[in-house]
Design a protein around this motif. Structure first.
Motif, short mmCIF file in Angstrom:
data_model
loop_
_atom_site.label_atom_id
_atom_site.label_comp_id
_atom_site.label_asym_id
_atom_site.label_seq_id
_atom_site.Cartn_x
_atom_site.Cartn_y
_atom_site.Cartn_z
N ASN A 150 0.80 -1.11 0.08
CA ASN A 150 0.11 0.11 -0.10
C ASN A 150 0.92 1.20 -0.20
O ASN A 150 0.69 1.90 0.68
CB ASN A 150 -0.92 -0.08 1.48
N ILE A 151 1.95 1.29 -0.98
CA ILE A 151 2.90 2.32 -0.91
C ILE A 151 2.41 3.56 -0.65
O ILE A 151 3.06 4.36 -0.37
CB ILE A 151 3.93 1.94 -1.86
N ILE A 152 1.49 3.95 -1.69
CA ILE A 152 0.90 5.38 -1.69
C ILE A 152 0.17 5.92 -0.53
O ILE A 152 0.77 6.90 0.13
CB ILE A 152 -0.05 5.33 -2.75
N ASN A 191 7.78 15.78 -4.64
CA ASN A 191 6.53 15.74 -4.25
C ASN A 191 6.96 15.70 -2.84
O ASN A 191 5.91 16.26 -2.05
CB ASN A 191 5.81 14.59 -4.71
N MET A 192 7.46 15.12 -2.29
CA MET A 192 7.80 14.62 -0.57
C MET A 192 8.28 15.73 0.07
O MET A 192 7.83 16.34 1.07
CB MET A 192 8.89 13.45 -0.16
N VAL A 193 9.17 16.34 -0.68
CA VAL A 193 9.94 17.84 -0.26
C VAL A 193 8.85 18.84 -0.10
O VAL A 193 8.47 19.40 0.99
CB VAL A 193 11.06 18.15 -1.04
N GLN A 200 -1.41 13.31 -5.65
CA GLN A 200 -0.10 13.53 -6.36
C GLN A 200 0.54 12.38 -6.75
O GLN A 200 0.92 12.28 -7.97
CB GLN A 200 0.44 14.63 -5.84
N MET A 201 0.66 11.44 -5.69
CA MET A 201 1.53 10.30 -6.25
C MET A 201 0.64 9.25 -7.07
O MET A 201 1.30 8.86 -8.09
CB MET A 201 1.72 9.55 -4.87
N ARG A 202 -0.51 9.34 -6.75
CA ARG A 202 -1.23 8.62 -7.85
C ARG A 202 -1.32 9.10 -9.45
O ARG A 202 -1.24 8.23 -10.25
CB ARG A 202 -2.72 8.41 -7.33
#
Length: 210
Positions: free
Chosen positions: A91-93, A168-170, A197-199
């Motif tokens: 379930n990485i996202i 995105n993480m930053v 955003q990740m999807r």
């Protein structure tokens, strides 16, 4: 046989003083930026004389590098834990959004330091932060290479998509740093934004060809 306790005690005191210097520099840099913090200010805040500072760090630049290293250690551990935990990987996202927000909340001063200094800090600190982000991209790429539809990509393309995730993480980490305490509504909004955003990035996996 000699008693090892005095030696151990001295080492513990040395480590406590070192941590006090690091914590003092972090706190002072919150108010004025690391470039404006002096060695004397850090020493006074840590409750030591300036000459004692040099028993732990050769210069303010070295202190800045130690703060960068300390700030990124949590992120590196986060990636390593994700590789070992099947639930996180499957379930990485959703997991990544939750883990990121919780990690930043726990280490707000460190992530705040990175957020401020990556653009406005001294050259040596900015360079170290870029280097650490590049290392993080490489470590994350190892995790991403195991995802469906990406196994046959070239290493350059895996690195490219890893860099997108890190950017995105930053951005989301910086939002968490600025988030007031006691605002679960804002926290959930940041998490949901990170997931979307990740999807969006992942949607392109199936049709991308290296």
């Amino acid at each position: 046989m000699p008693d090892p306790a005095p030696s151990a005690s001295r080492q513990e005191q040395k480590e406590r003083t070192r941590q006090s210097i690091l914590s003092s520099a972090l706190e002072l840099s919150l108010k004025q930026g690391f470039a404006q913090v002096s060695l004397r200010q850090v020493s006074r805040h840590a409750g030591i004389v300036p000459t004692a500072f040099y028993r732990h760090f050769e210069s303010m630049d070295q202190l800045g590098l130690a703060l960068v290293e300390e700030s990124f250690s949590t992120l590196r551990q986060m990636v390593r834990d994700a590789q070992r935990d099947p639930e996180v990987f499957e379930n990485i996202i959703d997991a990544a959004a939750d883990v990121l927000v919780e990690t930043v909340k726990q280490r707000k001063t460190h992530f705040g330091f990175v957020s401020r200094e990556r653009m406005g800090g001294p050259d040596v600190v900015r360079t170290a932060i870029r280097h650490e982000l590049d290392l993080f991209v490489s470590e994350l790429a190892v995790v991403l290479a195991r995802l469906p539809n990406i196994e046959d990509w070239s290493s350059d393309d895996v690195q490219m998509v890893s860099r997108l995730f890190v950017r995105n993480m930053v951005t989301n980490a910086e939002e968490v740093v600025e988030m007031p305490d006691g605002r679960p509504d804002l926290e959930e909004r940041i998490k949901e934004g990170a997931r979307r955003q990740m999807r969006l990035i992942v949607v392109g996996f199936k049709d991308w060809r290296s």
